[in-house]
Design a protein around this motif. Structure first.
Motif, short mmCIF file in Angstrom:
data_model
loop_
_atom_site.label_atom_id
_atom_site.label_comp_id
_atom_site.label_asym_id
_atom_site.label_seq_id
_atom_site.Cartn_x
_atom_site.Cartn_y
_atom_site.Cartn_z
N MET A 159 0.82 -1.20 0.00
CA MET A 159 0.00 0.00 0.00
C MET A 159 0.86 1.25 0.00
SD MET A 159 -3.24 -0.57 -0.09
CE MET A 159 -4.10 0.84 0.67
N GLU A 179 4.14 2.68 -0.96
CA GLU A 179 4.52 3.43 -2.16
C GLU A 179 4.15 2.60 -3.38
OE1 GLU A 179 8.74 3.63 -1.66
OE2 GLU A 179 8.46 3.95 0.48
N HIS A 187 4.23 1.32 -7.01
CA HIS A 187 5.35 1.36 -7.94
C HIS A 187 5.06 2.37 -9.04
CE1 HIS A 187 2.47 -0.78 -10.25
NE2 HIS A 187 3.24 -0.71 -11.30
N PRO A 244 5.55 2.90 -12.95
CA PRO A 244 6.02 2.57 -14.29
C PRO A 244 6.53 3.86 -14.95
CG PRO A 244 3.74 1.88 -13.97
CD PRO A 244 4.10 2.77 -12.83
N GLN A 286 5.85 3.64 -20.40
CA GLN A 286 5.11 2.41 -20.13
C GLN A 286 3.66 2.72 -19.82
OE1 GLN A 286 7.53 0.73 -16.98
NE2 GLN A 286 8.03 -1.02 -18.24
N ASN A 326 1.82 3.52 -23.01
CA ASN A 326 1.58 2.31 -23.80
C ASN A 326 0.53 1.42 -23.15
OD1 ASN A 326 3.41 3.14 -25.65
ND2 ASN A 326 5.08 1.84 -24.91
N ALA A 327 0.58 1.34 -21.82
CA ALA A 327 -0.38 0.49 -21.13
C ALA A 327 -1.80 0.99 -21.36
CB ALA A 327 -0.06 0.46 -19.63
N LEU A 328 -1.99 2.30 -21.23
CA LEU A 328 -3.34 2.85 -21.44
C LEU A 328 -3.79 2.62 -22.87
CD1 LEU A 328 -3.09 6.10 -19.33
CD2 LEU A 328 -4.58 4.11 -18.93
N SER A 351 -2.85 0.13 -24.88
CA SER A 351 -3.21 -1.29 -25.03
C SER A 351 -4.58 -1.54 -24.44
CB SER A 351 -2.22 -2.19 -24.30
OG SER A 351 -0.92 -1.82 -24.56
N ALA A 352 -4.79 -1.02 -23.24
CA ALA A 352 -6.06 -1.27 -22.57
C ALA A 352 -7.20 -0.70 -23.39
CB ALA A 352 -6.05 -0.66 -21.18
N LEU A 401 -7.86 -3.01 -26.29
CA LEU A 401 -8.51 -4.26 -25.87
C LEU A 401 -9.96 -4.01 -25.48
CD1 LEU A 401 -5.54 -5.65 -23.79
CD2 LEU A 401 -6.41 -6.59 -25.91
N ALA A 402 -10.21 -2.93 -24.77
CA ALA A 402 -11.59 -2.62 -24.39
C ALA A 402 -12.44 -2.38 -25.64
CB ALA A 402 -11.61 -1.39 -23.48
N VAL A 453 -13.41 -5.70 -27.03
CA VAL A 453 -14.51 -6.32 -26.29
C VAL A 453 -15.83 -5.69 -26.70
CG1 VAL A 453 -15.53 -6.60 -24.02
CG2 VAL A 453 -13.09 -6.94 -24.32
N ILE A 513 -16.77 -6.56 -30.30
CA ILE A 513 -17.31 -7.91 -30.49
C ILE A 513 -18.75 -7.97 -29.99
CG2 ILE A 513 -17.10 -10.31 -29.77
CD1 ILE A 513 -14.04 -9.85 -29.64
N TYR A 514 -18.98 -7.40 -28.80
CA TYR A 514 -20.32 -7.42 -28.23
C TYR A 514 -21.30 -6.67 -29.14
CZ TYR A 514 -23.95 -7.12 -24.67
OH TYR A 514 -25.13 -7.24 -23.98
N PHE A 544 -2.73 -2.24 -14.09
CA PHE A 544 -3.84 -1.48 -13.54
C PHE A 544 -4.24 -2.06 -12.18
CE2 PHE A 544 -4.29 -1.35 -18.18
CZ PHE A 544 -4.06 0.00 -18.38
N ILE A 552 -7.65 -7.87 -19.76
CA ILE A 552 -7.05 -6.62 -20.26
C ILE A 552 -5.83 -6.29 -19.43
CG2 ILE A 552 -7.41 -4.13 -20.43
CD1 ILE A 552 -10.26 -4.67 -21.26
N THR A 596 -2.08 -6.21 -21.02
CA THR A 596 -1.37 -4.93 -20.96
C THR A 596 -0.07 -5.06 -20.17
OG1 THR A 596 -3.54 -3.90 -20.94
CG2 THR A 596 -1.68 -2.51 -20.39
N ASN A 655 3.54 -4.45 -21.97
CA ASN A 655 4.18 -3.16 -21.71
C ASN A 655 5.15 -3.12 -20.55
OD1 ASN A 655 2.74 -1.51 -23.72
ND2 ASN A 655 0.97 -2.22 -22.56
N ILE A 680 -10.94 -12.40 -24.07
CA ILE A 680 -11.45 -11.14 -24.61
C ILE A 680 -12.32 -11.40 -25.83
CG2 ILE A 680 -10.65 -9.15 -25.93
CD1 ILE A 680 -8.89 -8.49 -23.78
N PRO A 732 -17.50 -11.57 -24.49
CA PRO A 732 -18.61 -10.75 -24.97
C PRO A 732 -19.67 -11.59 -25.69
CG PRO A 732 -16.50 -9.78 -25.60
CD PRO A 732 -16.20 -11.13 -25.04
N GLU A 741 10.77 -3.08 -7.88
CA GLU A 741 10.38 -1.68 -8.07
C GLU A 741 11.31 -1.01 -9.05
OE1 GLU A 741 9.84 -0.41 -4.01
OE2 GLU A 741 7.69 -0.55 -4.34
#
Lengths: 40, 535, 387
Positions: free
Chosen positions: A1, A3, A5, A7, A11, A14-16, A18-19, A22-23, A26, A29-30, B118, B184, B188, B192, B218, B222, B529
């Protein structure tokens, strides 16, 4: 809890990205699936 | 495979006690608000074990009723609820969360990341499971009883039931949302947050199998959500997707469900392949025979899984061309699966093997999963499938791949990583006893079910004709041995958490992924870390 | 529950020590049709190929487990990746699969070839019975489980000795002539069911709103047993299928006999064979209310109890209770109509196949039991409602 970490900003970006992709997959497809059956 | 150097070893052994400073807060709020991948992994695993015991109790009640012909313990409708909820609980509550628990614990450590990408979404993915589980199990207590249509939820049967179906549909939606968020997060993280030098083709196979599994989730979750939404609107909003009287088609639900359902089967087995691919090289003290071909085989299985769903529907009455296509596609899966089996055996060949409990479970997995694979090949042959469809042969088949496949791999993984997680060695003697009891109990319970199926005993019946009695009795005895030996597992895990011999940092001399080579046992609360550098 | 468990354990102990029918069957049942024979051969062949592969592959593994262990001083070789061997173990299984697929393809095509049948039977599945309609011979009847309920229900105490064909016996079996190609047109009235007789090589879903076909040709006379293969609700385990394959003469005799016993809807036929059709009741008999009630209880147990329960409580919402129901306490005409036509979209099928007297009895039973105050219904009222 204590500190969480840290990125690197690169990073994190890039992570956002990718997410988001991917979202979108999803939801895509739906949505395609439901539109297909509701219009059939 | 991955040789790595300590770039900044901030958590050497001497500092192992230092994590007390920025360790977790105590008590309930630690678990409620945690964003730590290790805590969340732990919660997933305990949740999974609780659901496993719950689903297992239902299975034992089923087997007790089937000990002899006639109805002694339960009513037929309640029996159908038991088979249905047993299936749903085991698939969505036990096996899948267990693998997500492993992914949470291991993916960051194996790729040299500090945590998941995340962490807050990770917390949410877990806590969504609780209301879903309550809805699923709570549906037993509403008027009309829990869903009783088999875990496949086929209409029109499912339309006849009461509010328990709405609860089940809601539970499936929540579980799906949880799986999608988890996937996801995992994709990710893997794409990354790898440490410098950790290229994709250097990742441990467990990470690879989870990357592919997460993509499968994924793609199909759905679809399942869509299917149950359609059930819901058919029930309450006057649509007729699956009602022939309104121009719909019940068969369409089967197509949609199994388009989800078959990849789902691989979602439950690919991470198991990953775990076994970590364990066998470690105990053979020899690198995995074909790393690249394992990655390609896993991908091929995942891709093929999208075009074989029709083999669950050979008795629907598809045209001959449909039957043939699905038969050929299904048989094709035997090729990459065979490649994996051969790879594991080639890894063992000329190794220097020892057989501690994780290796015993891995070898048990190898033998019994292959039996399940062979019965799968038999069932792939359309004409043979038609005569065995919905018989106990199918029940035997999928328990060989899901219990002695997925579950044995989970057990193997727990014994393998428990020293790393807790810092204590489990009792090797009790672990081996647990293995042999599980092995014997499992085979006594499920091997005879092949014979029952061949003799034509349908599944999901509470009562049966007299000629099926003997094998059913043997099966019930085996099921109880298997079921109760899992309490021994619970005891072993708890006593390992509470104490035991100190586990070395590199508990298994052949294990070479980052969590063994770079981190102490027990792993500190925060790891990597600063990322290690992998050569 | 603990009491039940101990009772079950005691019963089980008694059961194990009794000289039971020892039947450790380990194979597909003896095939009775050419298709079932093909299936049998396919399974036999593939099984032994799998056993062979298993022995070779796991022979190698167990040799390795035995020989290459650290405790025997084995040193780990460090080899990995060998393109030749990887190609071999990809191609060899592929070739074996092709060898399996070839005969299987032939059988798939044979099973789908329902052309030129000698006769057709329309099979309609209901929760939880089967209806057979011989399209050429004009015979139509229901077939349901004939095992007495007290042999099944053992919650309180062990039931009487079970029949040899416990749960695999019906009141009206399917009768087919040997050597004739019989085409089945399979559908369902409510949920999905599966018409499954392993020895005939047939397992086909009956899907509401759709007609699917299957066929078989039985070689030798005999009785072939099967069950519903797709979960279809509470009584899924209690809707067996019995097929009697008989000679052509016996079949002709059976058809004639069956026609004589058919309920009278096409009126003139029934008059042709008056009292000959055994104990069929006299259509002109005068029924007293007590007789109706007594007969009604029997008809109810055979036709209604599975869904609506012995005490008329049903299992809502799929199967509504009759005790206190609006229908059973409302106008007679509406209930007669419901019994004759069924309620579309629900499991409530038409019971028009029952005689006027049986329908009147069962309606009377439901209207005068469990506190219902609907009053009795006479056979004549049912008769006039049929028109």
């Amino acid at each position: 809890m204590a500190e969480p970490h840290k990125p690197t900003p690169q990073q994190r970006r890039n992570a956002l990205l990718s997410a988001a992709v991917l979202a979108a997959m999803v939801l895509g497809i739906y949505a395609v699936f439901m539109l297909k059956v509701f219009s059939a | 495979m991955s040789t790595a150097t300590h770039a900044h070893d901030t958590h050497g052994h001497d500092h192992a006690h230092a994590h007390d400073h920025h360790g977790p807060p105590a008590g309930f709020s630690r678990w409620m608000y945690t964003t730590n991948h290790k805590d969340i992994g732990t919660m997933y695993l305990w949740f999974s074990f609780a659901m496993f015991l719950m689903g297992g109790s239902m299975a034992l009640l089923i087997r007790a009723e089937l000990f002899q012909p006639g109805l002694q313990l339960v009513e037929p409708q309640f029996f159908n609820s038991l088979t249905t909820v047993h299936g749903l609980v085991m698939v969505f509550g036990a096996i899948m969360p267990a693998f997500v628990g492993f992914a949470n614990w291991l993916v960051p450590m194996q790729i040299g990341a500090a945590d998941m990408a995340f962490p807050r979404m990770n917390n949410w993915s877990f806590w969504l499971l609780i209301p879903a589980a309550l809805l699923l199990v709570g549906s037993f207590f509403v008027p009309g009883g829990a869903a009783a249509s088999g875990w496949t939820l086929y209409p029109p049967l499912i339309i006849q039931q009461g509010m328990s179906i709405d609860m089940t549909i809601l539970a499936v939606h929540i579980l799906g949302a949880s799986s999608i968020m988890g996937s996801i997060n995992i994709i990710t993280t893997i794409l990354n947050l790898r440490a410098p030098g950790m290229t994709l083709m250097k990742m441990p196979l467990f990470v690879w199998t989870w990357l592919i599994t997460a993509y499968l989730l994924i793609a199909v979750m759905p679809v399942l959500a869509g299917a149950v939404t359609m059930l819901l609107t058919d029930r309450h909003f006057g649509t007729s997707f699956f009602n022939a009287a309104g121009g719909g088609d019940p068969t369409m639900f089967m197509h949609i469900f199994w388009f989800f359902g078959h990849p789902e089967v691989y979602i439950m087995i690919l991470p198991a392949f990953g775990i076994v691919s970590q364990i066998i090289p470690a105990f053979a003290r020899k690198p995995l025979f074909g790393y690249a071909s394992m990655v390609y085989a896993t991908s091929s299985i995942a891709i093929l899984s999208f075009i074989v769903w029709g083999h669950h529907m050979f008795t629907v009455g598809m045209p001959a061309a449909g039957n043939l296509f699905f038969m050929y596609a299904t048989m094709l899966i035997a090729v990459p699966t065979g490649v994996k089996i051969f790879n594991w055996i080639a890894t063992m060949w000329k190794g220097s093997m020892t057989f501690e409990t994780p290796m015993l479970f891995a070898v048990g997995f190898l033998c019994l999963f292959t039996i399940g694979g062979f019965s799968g090949l038999v069932l792939a042959i359309t004409p043979v499938d038609i005569t065995l469809h919905n018989t106990y042969y199918v029940v035997a088949h999928f328990h060989y791949v899901l219990v002695s496949g997925a579950l044995f791999a989970i057990m193997a993984g727990i014994y393998f990583w428990l020293p790393k997680w807790t810092g204590h060695m489990y009792s090797e003697g009790l672990g081996k006893l647990h293995f042999w009891l599980s092995m014997i109990g499992f085979n006594v319970a499920f091997f005879p079910q092949h014979f029952l199926g061949l003799a034509g005993m349908p599944r999901r019946i509470p009562d049966y004709a007299l000629q099926f009695t003997e094998w059913n009795q043997i099966s019930t005895v085996g099921a109880f041995i298997f079921g109760f030996s899992q309490l021994l597992f619970l005891y072993i895990v708890i006593s390992t958490i509470r104490g035991g011999a100190k586990a070395p940092d590199r508990t298994w001399e052949g294990a070479d992924s980052l969590e063994w080579t770079h981190l102490p046992s027990p792993v500190p609360y925060h790891t990597f870390e600063t990322a290690p550098v992998v050569k | 529950m603990p009491v039940k468990l101990t009772r079950a354990v005691a019963a089980a102990a008694a059961f194990l020590s009794a000289p039971v029918l020892a039947d450790y069957h380990v194979d597909i049942l003896p095939p009775a049709t050419p298709i079932a024979q093909e299936i049998y051969n396919l399974h036999f062949g593939i099984l032994w190929v799998c056993v062979g592969i298993f022995i070779v592959v796991f022979g190698a593994m167990f040799w390795s487990v035995f020989a290459h262990r650290k405790s025997r001083g084995a040193q780990a070789a460090q080899f990995h990746e060998n393109t030749t061997i990887e190609i071999i173990w990809t191609v060899v299984p592929f070739v074996i699969l092709i060898a399996m697929a070839y005969p299987a393809t032939k059988t798939v095509l044979d099973m789908k070839d329902g052309s030129n049948p000698d006769m057709s039977i329309k099979v309609t599945a209901y929760q939880w019975k089967w209806e057979y309609d011989y399209l050429q011979d004009g015979v139509r009847y229901f077939s349901s489980l004939s095992t007495p309920r007290e042999q099944i229900e053992e919650h309180e105490k062990p039931g009487p000795k079970k029949n040899p064909n416990y749960l695999l016996e019906v009141d009206n079996p399917v009768v087919v002539p040997v050597g004739k190609k019989v085409r089945l047109l399979i559908t369902s009235n409510d949920v999905i069911h599966g018409w499954y007789v392993p020895q005939l090589g047939v397992n086909q879903y009956g899907i509401p709103g759709f007609v699917k076909d299957a066929w078989f040709k039985v070689d030798k006379p005999g009785r072939y047993l099967g069950q519903c293969s797709q979960i279809c609700g509470k009584e899924h385990g209690y809707m067996p299928i019995v097929v009697d394959a008989v000679s052509a003469e016996d079949y002709a005799k059976w058809i004639a006999d069956k026609k004589a016993k058919m309920p009278p809807p096409p009126a003139p036929v029934a008059d042709a064979t008056p009292a000959a059709a055994a104990p069929a009741e006299d259509p002109n008999k005068k029924w007293s209310v007590d007789e109706l009630k007594a007969n009604g209880a029997k008809v109810y147990a055979a036709n209604c109890q599975a869904c609506h329960g012995a005490e008329g409580k049903g299992t809502p919402p799929a199967f509504p209770p009759l005790a206190g129901s609006k229908v059973a306490n409302g106008p007679k005409g509406a209930q007669i109509d419901l019994e004759l036509k069924g309620k579309p979209g629900t499991a409530m099928a038409s019971f028009a196949q029952l005689s006027d007297a049986d329908l009147a009895s069962v309606i009377t039973h439901t209207r005068t039991s469990w506190g219902n105050k609907g009053g009795e219904v006479m056979p004549a009222e049912v008769k006039s409602a049929r028109k």
